[in-house]
Design a protein around this motif. Structure first.
Motif, mmCIF file in Angstrom:
data_model
loop_
_atom_site.group_PDB
_atom_site.id
_atom_site.type_symbol
_atom_site.label_atom_id
_atom_site.label_comp_id
_atom_site.label_asym_id
_atom_site.label_seq_id
_atom_site.Cartn_x
_atom_site.Cartn_y
_atom_site.Cartn_z
ATOM 1 N N HIS A 6 3.648 8.978 3.472
ATOM 2 C CA HIS A 6 2.992 9.999 4.306
ATOM 3 C C HIS A 6 3.637 11.374 4.108
ATOM 4 N N VAL A 7 3.862 11.730 2.860
ATOM 5 C CA VAL A 7 4.582 12.964 2.549
ATOM 6 C C VAL A 7 3.635 14.163 2.544
ATOM 7 N N ASP A 22 0.994 8.894 -0.220
ATOM 8 C CA ASP A 22 1.567 7.553 -0.226
ATOM 9 C C ASP A 22 1.539 7.053 -1.668
ATOM 10 N N LEU A 23 2.705 6.804 -2.227
ATOM 11 C CA LEU A 23 2.763 6.439 -3.641
ATOM 12 C C LEU A 23 4.062 5.693 -3.916
ATOM 13 N N THR A 24 3.967 4.669 -4.769
ATOM 14 C CA THR A 24 5.137 3.861 -5.114
ATOM 15 C C THR A 24 5.264 3.751 -6.626
ATOM 16 N N LEU A 25 6.485 3.941 -7.122
ATOM 17 C CA LEU A 25 6.821 3.689 -8.525
ATOM 18 C C LEU A 25 7.589 2.382 -8.598
ATOM 19 N N GLY A 57 6.903 13.154 6.578
ATOM 20 C CA GLY A 57 7.041 11.933 5.813
ATOM 21 C C GLY A 57 8.426 11.791 5.201
ATOM 22 N N GLU A 58 8.555 10.837 4.274
ATOM 23 C CA GLU A 58 9.863 10.583 3.679
ATOM 24 C C GLU A 58 9.730 10.114 2.235
ATOM 25 N N ILE A 59 10.777 10.402 1.481
ATOM 26 C CA ILE A 59 10.915 9.936 0.110
ATOM 27 C C ILE A 59 12.026 8.886 0.089
ATOM 28 N N ARG A 203 -3.592 15.425 -2.759
ATOM 29 C CA ARG A 203 -3.602 14.089 -2.178
ATOM 30 C C ARG A 203 -3.846 13.089 -3.301
ATOM 31 N N ILE A 204 -3.415 11.863 -3.119
ATOM 32 C CA ILE A 204 -3.727 10.813 -4.076
ATOM 33 C C ILE A 204 -5.111 10.279 -3.734
ATOM 34 N N VAL A 205 -6.089 10.523 -4.601
ATOM 35 C CA VAL A 205 -7.468 10.135 -4.309
ATOM 36 C C VAL A 205 -7.904 8.914 -5.112
ATOM 37 N N ASP A 206 -7.113 8.530 -6.121
ATOM 38 C CA ASP A 206 -7.467 7.357 -6.916
ATOM 39 C C ASP A 206 -6.216 6.881 -7.655
ATOM 40 N N GLU A 207 -6.131 5.587 -7.909
ATOM 41 C CA GLU A 207 -5.082 5.024 -8.755
ATOM 42 C C GLU A 207 -5.755 4.121 -9.783
ATOM 43 N N ILE A 208 -5.467 4.373 -11.032
ATOM 44 C CA ILE A 208 -6.119 3.664 -12.127
ATOM 45 C C ILE A 208 -5.059 3.003 -12.996
ATOM 46 N N ARG A 209 -5.182 1.704 -13.159
ATOM 47 C CA ARG A 209 -4.243 0.964 -14.011
ATOM 48 C C ARG A 209 -4.730 0.978 -15.449
#
Length: 244
Positions: A6-7, A22-25, A57-59, A203-209
């Motif tokens: 929620h950054v 919201d994103l994770t590596l 938010g937080e990292i 904002r992150i609007v899509d994630e594509i693998r």
């Protein structure tokens, strides 16, 4: 390995650069931030690096991860040699001189510049300067590499060659990478996963693998590669239209 919860990032002049990210590596992954210029990609990368702090938010970062950052420009010291430029992080880390030489030699070998250790930046091409920058990032043996459009100013052939070299380094060393670009072809070629960002506020609007185990010249010429690049292009268009 790395997570944004929620950054948001707001600057004092009122500009909102990032909103509810919201994103994770995951470990061993190449995660690309893809978006138009000015969407906050570099701002998010700086938050990941700890060079800036979120407004909300937080990292979260794996405390055992050793981080290095590769900037858009090579940012080399023109008055000293390639070897001295690569050694800079070790000097700042107070690593003894007797231990620095072997680490610098190893980092230069990894980027194919062993023969240029005594050269000066003015004697190098743009691609070679960026290799020096990458060697400087690798000399501390990081597990997490953050890269802010490092090949954006290079010609296509040099960019493709460095993309291949980066992939080889990442796989050989098990690096985790967050890579920033606005080039859909580069994103399709390099990434395990692409986070598509909207225009500001980002904002992150899509994630594509990207499911392509082999990245080589044949992949660049394949229908799969073209389809992936088109998918990313469409995702960027949709993101822009949604915020228009």
């Amino acid at each position: 390995m790395l997570q944004a919860r929620h950054v948001a990032r707001r600057f004092d002049r009122g500009v909102v650069a990032l909103s509810d990210i919201d994103l994770t590596l995951h470990a061993g992954e190449i995660l690309t931030l893809l978006g138009p210029s000015g969407c906050g990609k570099s701002s998010l990368l700086r938050l990941f690096a700890g060079l800036d702090a979120p407004s909300d938010g937080e990292i979260l970062r794996d405390p055992s991860a050793r981080l290095s950052f590769v900037f858009q420009e090579a940012t080399l010291m023109p008055w000293t040699t390639v070897a001295a430029n690569v050694a800079l992080p070790l000097v700042l880390d107070n690593v003894p001189a007797r231990d620095r030489a072997a680490s610098v030699d190893d980092a230069l070998a990894r980027v194919g510049l062993s023969d240029f250790a005594k050269a000066y930046p003015r004697e190098l091409s743009g691609g070679m300067k960026m290799r020096v920058s990458i060697a400087r990032a690798l000399v501390t043996q990081p597990s997490l590499l953050l890269m802010d459009e490092p090949f954006g100013a290079l010609d296509d052939i040099t960019r493709q060659r460095l993309d291949d070299e980066l992939l080889a380094l990442v796989r050989a060393q098990g690096l985790s990478v967050v890579f920033v670009t606005h080039n859909v072809f580069e994103a399709a070629y390099l990434s395990d996963r692409v986070a598509v960002m909207s225009p500001r506020p980002g904002r992150i609007v899509d994630e594509i693998r990207i499911d392509a185990p082999v990245r080589d010249a044949a992949f660049r010429q394949s229908a799969q590669y073209g389809a992936l690049a088109m998918q990313l292009h469409t995702a960027l268009l949709n993101a822009s239209e949604a915020t228009a």
